[in-house]
Design a protein around this motif. Structure first.
Motif, mmCIF file in Angstrom:
data_model
loop_
_atom_site.group_PDB
_atom_site.id
_atom_site.type_symbol
_atom_site.label_atom_id
_atom_site.label_comp_id
_atom_site.label_asym_id
_atom_site.label_seq_id
_atom_site.Cartn_x
_atom_site.Cartn_y
_atom_site.Cartn_z
ATOM 1 N N THR A 71 -11.404 99.053 46.217
ATOM 2 C CA THR A 71 -11.203 100.313 45.501
ATOM 3 C C THR A 71 -9.896 100.276 44.704
ATOM 4 O O THR A 71 -9.838 100.758 43.581
ATOM 5 C CB THR A 71 -11.188 101.515 46.465
ATOM 6 O OG1 THR A 71 -10.231 101.277 47.499
ATOM 7 C CG2 THR A 71 -12.556 101.739 47.078
ATOM 8 N N ARG A 72 -8.876 99.696 45.288
ATOM 9 C CA ARG A 72 -7.579 99.576 44.599
ATOM 10 C C ARG A 72 -7.673 98.587 43.445
ATOM 11 O O ARG A 72 -7.111 98.816 42.377
ATOM 12 C CB ARG A 72 -6.510 99.155 45.612
ATOM 13 C CG ARG A 72 -5.156 98.952 45.052
ATOM 14 C CD ARG A 72 -4.335 100.252 45.060
ATOM 15 N NE ARG A 72 -3.059 100.036 44.430
ATOM 16 C CZ ARG A 72 -1.956 99.670 45.057
ATOM 17 N NH1 ARG A 72 -1.980 99.490 46.365
ATOM 18 N NH2 ARG A 72 -0.843 99.502 44.388
ATOM 19 N N SER A 121 -7.585 97.602 37.751
ATOM 20 C CA SER A 121 -8.216 96.899 36.629
ATOM 21 C C SER A 121 -8.689 97.851 35.540
ATOM 22 O O SER A 121 -9.221 97.406 34.525
ATOM 23 C CB SER A 121 -9.406 96.085 37.147
ATOM 24 O OG SER A 121 -8.962 95.155 38.098
ATOM 25 N N GLY A 122 -8.533 99.145 35.770
ATOM 26 C CA GLY A 122 -8.871 100.110 34.731
ATOM 27 C C GLY A 122 -10.238 100.749 34.845
ATOM 28 O O GLY A 122 -10.698 101.396 33.907
ATOM 29 N N PHE A 123 -10.894 100.590 35.981
ATOM 30 C CA PHE A 123 -12.200 101.220 36.163
ATOM 31 C C PHE A 123 -12.023 102.597 36.765
ATOM 32 O O PHE A 123 -11.222 102.793 37.672
ATOM 33 C CB PHE A 123 -13.098 100.359 37.061
ATOM 34 C CG PHE A 123 -13.590 99.119 36.377
ATOM 35 C CD1 PHE A 123 -14.718 99.145 35.592
ATOM 36 C CD2 PHE A 123 -12.886 97.929 36.492
ATOM 37 C CE1 PHE A 123 -15.160 98.005 34.938
ATOM 38 C CE2 PHE A 123 -13.309 96.779 35.854
ATOM 39 C CZ PHE A 123 -14.450 96.819 35.068
ATOM 40 N N LEU A 140 -21.278 90.676 34.708
ATOM 41 C CA LEU A 140 -20.588 89.514 34.137
ATOM 42 C C LEU A 140 -20.774 88.254 34.981
ATOM 43 O O LEU A 140 -21.072 87.189 34.452
ATOM 44 C CB LEU A 140 -19.088 89.803 33.970
ATOM 45 C CG LEU A 140 -18.273 88.695 33.300
ATOM 46 C CD1 LEU A 140 -18.738 88.466 31.865
ATOM 47 C CD2 LEU A 140 -16.797 89.022 33.326
ATOM 48 N N TYR A 141 -20.619 88.368 36.301
ATOM 49 C CA TYR A 141 -20.639 87.194 37.170
ATOM 50 C C TYR A 141 -21.956 86.979 37.924
ATOM 51 O O TYR A 141 -22.143 85.955 38.562
ATOM 52 C CB TYR A 141 -19.499 87.270 38.190
ATOM 53 C CG TYR A 141 -18.140 87.045 37.572
ATOM 54 C CD1 TYR A 141 -17.765 85.797 37.094
ATOM 55 C CD2 TYR A 141 -17.222 88.081 37.469
ATOM 56 C CE1 TYR A 141 -16.524 85.579 36.532
ATOM 57 C CE2 TYR A 141 -15.967 87.878 36.916
ATOM 58 C CZ TYR A 141 -15.628 86.627 36.452
ATOM 59 O OH TYR A 141 -14.394 86.426 35.898
ATOM 60 N N GLY A 142 -22.833 87.980 37.899
ATOM 61 C CA GLY A 142 -24.116 87.835 38.582
ATOM 62 C C GLY A 142 -24.056 88.007 40.086
ATOM 63 O O GLY A 142 -25.031 87.722 40.779
ATOM 64 N N ARG A 143 -22.928 88.469 40.604
ATOM 65 C CA ARG A 143 -22.774 88.744 42.034
ATOM 66 C C ARG A 143 -21.715 89.812 42.229
ATOM 67 O O ARG A 143 -20.912 90.053 41.339
ATOM 68 C CB ARG A 143 -22.426 87.514 42.845
ATOM 69 C CG ARG A 143 -21.857 86.360 42.120
ATOM 70 C CD ARG A 143 -21.774 85.100 42.936
ATOM 71 N NE ARG A 143 -20.560 85.013 43.706
ATOM 72 C CZ ARG A 143 -19.833 83.914 43.814
ATOM 73 N NH1 ARG A 143 -20.215 82.809 43.229
ATOM 74 N NH2 ARG A 143 -18.746 83.896 44.527
ATOM 75 N N PRO A 144 -21.721 90.452 43.380
ATOM 76 C CA PRO A 144 -20.750 91.534 43.615
ATOM 77 C C PRO A 144 -19.334 90.989 43.782
ATOM 78 O O PRO A 144 -19.140 89.832 44.173
ATOM 79 C CB PRO A 144 -21.247 92.182 44.902
ATOM 80 C CG PRO A 144 -22.027 91.117 45.592
ATOM 81 C CD PRO A 144 -22.630 90.266 44.511
ATOM 82 N N PRO A 145 -18.340 91.811 43.517
ATOM 83 C CA PRO A 145 -16.956 91.353 43.637
ATOM 84 C C PRO A 145 -16.586 90.893 45.043
ATOM 85 O O PRO A 145 -15.820 89.944 45.205
ATOM 86 C CB PRO A 145 -16.120 92.554 43.210
ATOM 87 C CG PRO A 145 -17.030 93.704 43.142
ATOM 88 C CD PRO A 145 -18.421 93.191 43.053
ATOM 89 N N ARG A 167 -9.485 90.601 34.944
ATOM 90 C CA ARG A 167 -8.260 90.998 35.658
ATOM 91 C C ARG A 167 -8.579 91.277 37.125
ATOM 92 O O ARG A 167 -7.846 90.869 38.026
ATOM 93 C CB ARG A 167 -7.631 92.227 35.013
ATOM 94 C CG ARG A 167 -6.446 92.769 35.799
ATOM 95 C CD ARG A 167 -5.653 93.785 35.040
ATOM 96 N NE ARG A 167 -4.730 94.526 35.850
ATOM 97 C CZ ARG A 167 -3.660 94.035 36.465
ATOM 98 N NH1 ARG A 167 -3.368 92.759 36.356
ATOM 99 N NH2 ARG A 167 -2.874 94.806 37.187
ATOM 100 N N ALA A 168 -9.686 91.951 37.368
ATOM 101 C CA ALA A 168 -10.093 92.233 38.742
ATOM 102 C C ALA A 168 -10.333 90.929 39.509
ATOM 103 O O ALA A 168 -9.921 90.798 40.663
ATOM 104 C CB ALA A 168 -11.354 93.084 38.754
#
Length: 78
Positions: free
Chosen positions: A37-38, A43-45, A58-63, A24-25
């Motif tokens: 941050t939003r 996304s529920g964190f 999950l993705y191996g890199r930062p968002p 979702r993020a």
């Protein structure tokens, strides 16, 4: 129930829920100009740190690495 889920999916209910939150993020990163941050909160964190760790796991890199360059420029100038 959790045992059956793990047998059929290879993941625990918690792992599945976290993966869904990260996905979702990712959609929000791709489709919005919201600050990270939003996005984490939407996304529920509970914290940005947990969001960053789960995303990298999950993705191996930062968002932030998924943010399109034109979005970064708009966000930086806002």
């Amino acid at each position: 129930m959790a045992r059956l889920l793990r047998e059929h999916t290879g993941a625990s209910p918690l792992q599945i829920a976290q993966t869904l939150r990260v996905q979702r993020a990712k959609r929000l990163i791709d489709t919005s100009d919201l600050p990270m941050t939003r996005i984490a909160a939407e996304s529920g964190f509970g914290s940005t740190r947990r969001f960053n760790a789960a995303f990298a796991n999950l993705y191996g890199r930062p968002p932030s690495s998924f943010r399109k360059p034109h979005t970064q420029a708009r966000t930086a100038s806002a």
